[in-house]
Motif scaffolding. Structure first.
Motif, PDB file in Angstrom:
ATOM      1  N   THR A  31       0.829  -1.211   0.000  1.00 32.45           N
ATOM      2  CA  THR A  31       0.000   0.000   0.000  1.00 32.45           C
ATOM      3  C   THR A  31       0.859   1.255   0.000  1.00 32.45           C
ATOM      4  O   THR A  31       0.537   2.241  -0.685  1.00 32.45           O
ATOM      5  CB  THR A  31      -0.927  -0.002   1.232  1.00 32.45           C
ATOM      6  N   LEU A  32       1.938   1.242   0.782  1.00 33.29           N
ATOM      7  CA  LEU A  32       2.830   2.406   0.833  1.00 33.29           C
ATOM      8  C   LEU A  32       3.380   2.712  -0.547  1.00 33.29           C
ATOM      9  O   LEU A  32       3.444   3.876  -0.963  1.00 33.29           O
ATOM     10  CB  LEU A  32       3.970   2.129   1.823  1.00 33.29           C
ATOM     11  N   HIS A  33       3.785   1.686  -1.283  1.00 32.04           N
ATOM     12  CA  HIS A  33       4.321   1.907  -2.628  1.00 32.04           C
ATOM     13  C   HIS A  33       3.245   2.425  -3.583  1.00 32.04           C
ATOM     14  O   HIS A  33       3.466   3.374  -4.341  1.00 32.04           O
ATOM     15  CB  HIS A  33       4.914   0.601  -3.162  1.00 32.04           C
ATOM     16  N   ASP A  34       2.065   1.802  -3.520  1.00 29.07           N
ATOM     17  CA  ASP A  34       1.019   2.159  -4.483  1.00 29.07           C
ATOM     18  C   ASP A  34       0.437   3.543  -4.227  1.00 29.07           C
ATOM     19  O   ASP A  34       0.097   4.265  -5.179  1.00 29.07           O
ATOM     20  CB  ASP A  34      -0.101   1.120  -4.437  1.00 29.07           C
ATOM     21  N   GLU A  35       0.296   3.928  -2.978  1.00 29.42           N
ATOM     22  CA  GLU A  35      -0.354   5.197  -2.645  1.00 29.42           C
ATOM     23  C   GLU A  35       0.611   6.380  -2.593  1.00 29.42           C
ATOM     24  O   GLU A  35       0.255   7.490  -2.989  1.00 29.42           O
ATOM     25  CB  GLU A  35      -1.074   5.069  -1.307  1.00 29.42           C
ATOM     26  N   LEU A  36       1.813   6.145  -2.083  1.00 31.97           N
ATOM     27  CA  LEU A  36       2.763   7.253  -1.920  1.00 31.97           C
ATOM     28  C   LEU A  36       3.743   7.365  -3.076  1.00 31.97           C
ATOM     29  O   LEU A  36       4.257   8.457  -3.355  1.00 31.97           O
ATOM     30  CB  LEU A  36       3.545   7.110  -0.613  1.00 31.97           C
TER      31      LEU A  36
END
Length: 553
Positions: A31-36
């Protein structure tokens, strides 16, 4: 090692396919990679590497590994193994499934480069910058700050162990620097006395024997320093850190007296020590200090965490500050505010406990556009603690004409401002002793001698009014309800302690300990961001079934 910045890469197709299939319900790193998107860039670390030599592992990857390592409280070996074996790590690092990773020693080298370049703050600041770009954190809101203890990575030593181990550490370093010289000048019994760790010896328990042992160690250390000062290796020997510690500690623990046959030294009693002067507690980590706070004692550091606390935003840690344990919380407030301003994250309201609040800090914060919210200390003079007595609030202050009127209508005799380097500025007010001597309520006003009138010690007007306003607010129900917002920072500290080992330093030295604390702060933000993006609500405070039966007040 040289740095050759690479263009942004994408997550390899196989890694993406497997990760999406495995983590259908979400994963913090995915999620961190996809969102940020990208958080670090190789250009952020350009100054830390040479322009020639073997290509280094991309530092943006090592920065992410560092955050993940401290988020899960892993050792360097465990973190390197996770890079090789875990799909979610490979996804965030954009690595092929078949990538074998790197040797664990690379992580230690990377931390060393961060410290050498004094850029360890990038681990947190770059994450915050990305969150600012996405509107997840901004200036002008509410923030709160609190601190917790951090134990140093050393064994706590008593006074006998400190002096003995300091001398032993100096002998060990000199044995490496000049073994032949040291072997010639030390008595043979020293090899038995300092051959092992001092803690491994059975130190004397009787007071007289302990003093005799301390005296012997002191004389041995003094002898070593004198022989070193007149030797051919004086310059190299005095450059050793352990020898410098020896030179600093001996005047603290020993008293030098000039006598007819020369200068002698004697072991100081505990009462003779300068209690208010912090001193070195270990020759192996000269940054740690002893502290006693609220019944808890420790040797090490203090870390201060600041976080946003608006109701409608993700609660993210915005600043981490580390000091030795002897530094009081109030001494850190101005630096914390300036750091937040430099990050463009200046809060409008800053919540903190009593340790962070005093009159001068309240005024300084106002000048920076920040409102400090917290309980100010009340007047501790006996008049304020005695019912019916005349405390400061019973006097009328005329700031313009520099006069004070007492409750009986008498005017002050003198008004003098003091501003000494060692103290905060203050104003000393004196009343005529004759007015006070004939006063029918003197016993409720002063306990001074009959020939002395009442004296008042006022803060400057801005500080005095700010302090009185803060005291008045905290007595109201609205003020107490507003201050309750600060309590949430305690759960943040608990999260750092439970998940990242915040309360115990892995390393020796304040610089390395600060890097650890910054990495833990950024790691906590990873969890906060994942929960916020997944719309996970904040958990309510846990209440046991028995506690729930307590009658309402």
């Amino acid at each position: 090692m040289s740095l050759k910045p690479q263009s942004d890469s994408l997550v390899p197709a196989d890694t993406q396919r497997v990760a999406k299939a495995v983590f259908k319900k979400g994963n913090p790193y995915v999620t961190l990679h996809d969102e940020l998107g990208p958080i670090f860039d190789d250009t952020d670390f350009t100054e830390l590497f040479s322009k020639v030599g073997q290509s280094a592992i991309p530092p943006w990857r090592l920065a992410l590994v560092t955050l993940m390592q401290f988020r899960e409280n892993l050792s360097d070996r465990q973190a390197a193994e996770a890079v090789r074996s875990r799909i979610d790590w490979k996804y965030l690092l954009r690595l092929e499934l078949s990538d074998t990773g790197f040797d664990h020693s690379v992580l230690s080298e990377f931390r060393g480069r961060l410290l050498a370049g004094n850029v360890e703050h990038l681990l947190l600041d770059k994450l915050l910058e990305r969150c600012q770009d996405l509107g997840l954190v901004k200036a002008g809101g509410k923030q709160r700050t609190d601190s917790t203890r951090v134990l140093g990575a050393i064994r706590s030593l008593n006074r006998l162990e400190v002096v003995g181990e300091t001398l032993r550490a100096a002998l060990n370093d000199l044995a490496v620097l000049a073994p032949e010289w040291l072997q010639q000048i030390v008595p043979e019994e020293w090899f038995q006395r300092y051959g092992r760790r001092i803690e491994d010896y059975r130190l004397p328990s009787k007071p007289a024997e302990r003093i005799a042992y301390a005296q012997q160690v002191g004389e041995d250390g003094d002898y070593l320093l004198k022989r070193l000062a007149t030797s051919e290796i004086a310059a190299e020997g005095k450059a050793l850190k352990t020898v410098q510690v020896l030179e600093e500690l001996w005047p603290y623990h020993y008293e030098y007296n000039t006598e007819e046959d020369g200068v002698s030294l004697h072991w100081k009693s505990d009462k003779q020590l300068a209690k208010k002067t912090p001193t070195i507690e270990s020759p192996y980590d000269t940054d740690v200090r002893y502290r006693r706070r609220c019944g808890t004692t420790w040797t090490g550091y203090i870390t201060h965490l600041s976080e946003t606390c608006d109701d409608d935003s993700c609660h993210l840690i915005t600043h981490v500050m580390t000091t030795d344990a002897s530094v009081h919380e109030a001494q850190c407030v101005d630096d914390i505010h300036q750091a937040l301003i430099d990050k463009h994250l200046r809060p409008k309201e800053h919540f903190a406990d009593t340790a962070y609040v005093n009159a001068f800090l309240l005024v300084n914060a106002q000048r920076q556009g920040i409102e400090m919210v917290g309980p100010a200390r009340f007047d501790t003079n006996w008049q304020a603690r005695t019912e019916g007595a005349f405390d400061m609030t019973r006097f009328e202050i005329d700031w313009e004409n520099e006069q004070v009127t007492c409750p009986q209508g008498k005017l002050s005799q003198s008004w003098k401002a003091y501003h000494r380097d060692s103290e905060k500025p203050y104003i000393l007010i004196r009343f005529n002793f004759q007015d006070c001597a004939d006063c029918p309520v003197r016993s409720l006003c002063t306990k001074a001698k009959p020939t002395v009138g009442r004296t008042l010690r006022l803060l400057p007007q801005a500080e005095y009014e700010a302090l009185e306003k803060a005291r008045a607010i905290q007595t109201t129900a609205e003020g107490q309800e507003r201050y309750r917002r600060r309590a949430g920072i305690e759960s943040t500290i608990a999260q750092g302690v439970n998940n990242g080992g915040l309360r115990r330093s892995r390393y020796m030295g304040m610089a390395k300990t600060h890097l650890q604390n910054v990495a833990i702060g950024a790691a906590v933000n990873i969890d906060r961001l994942f929960n916020w993006l997944q719309e996970v609500p904040l958990a309510m405070t846990r209440v046991s079934r028995f506690k729930a039966l307590e009658p309402a007040a």
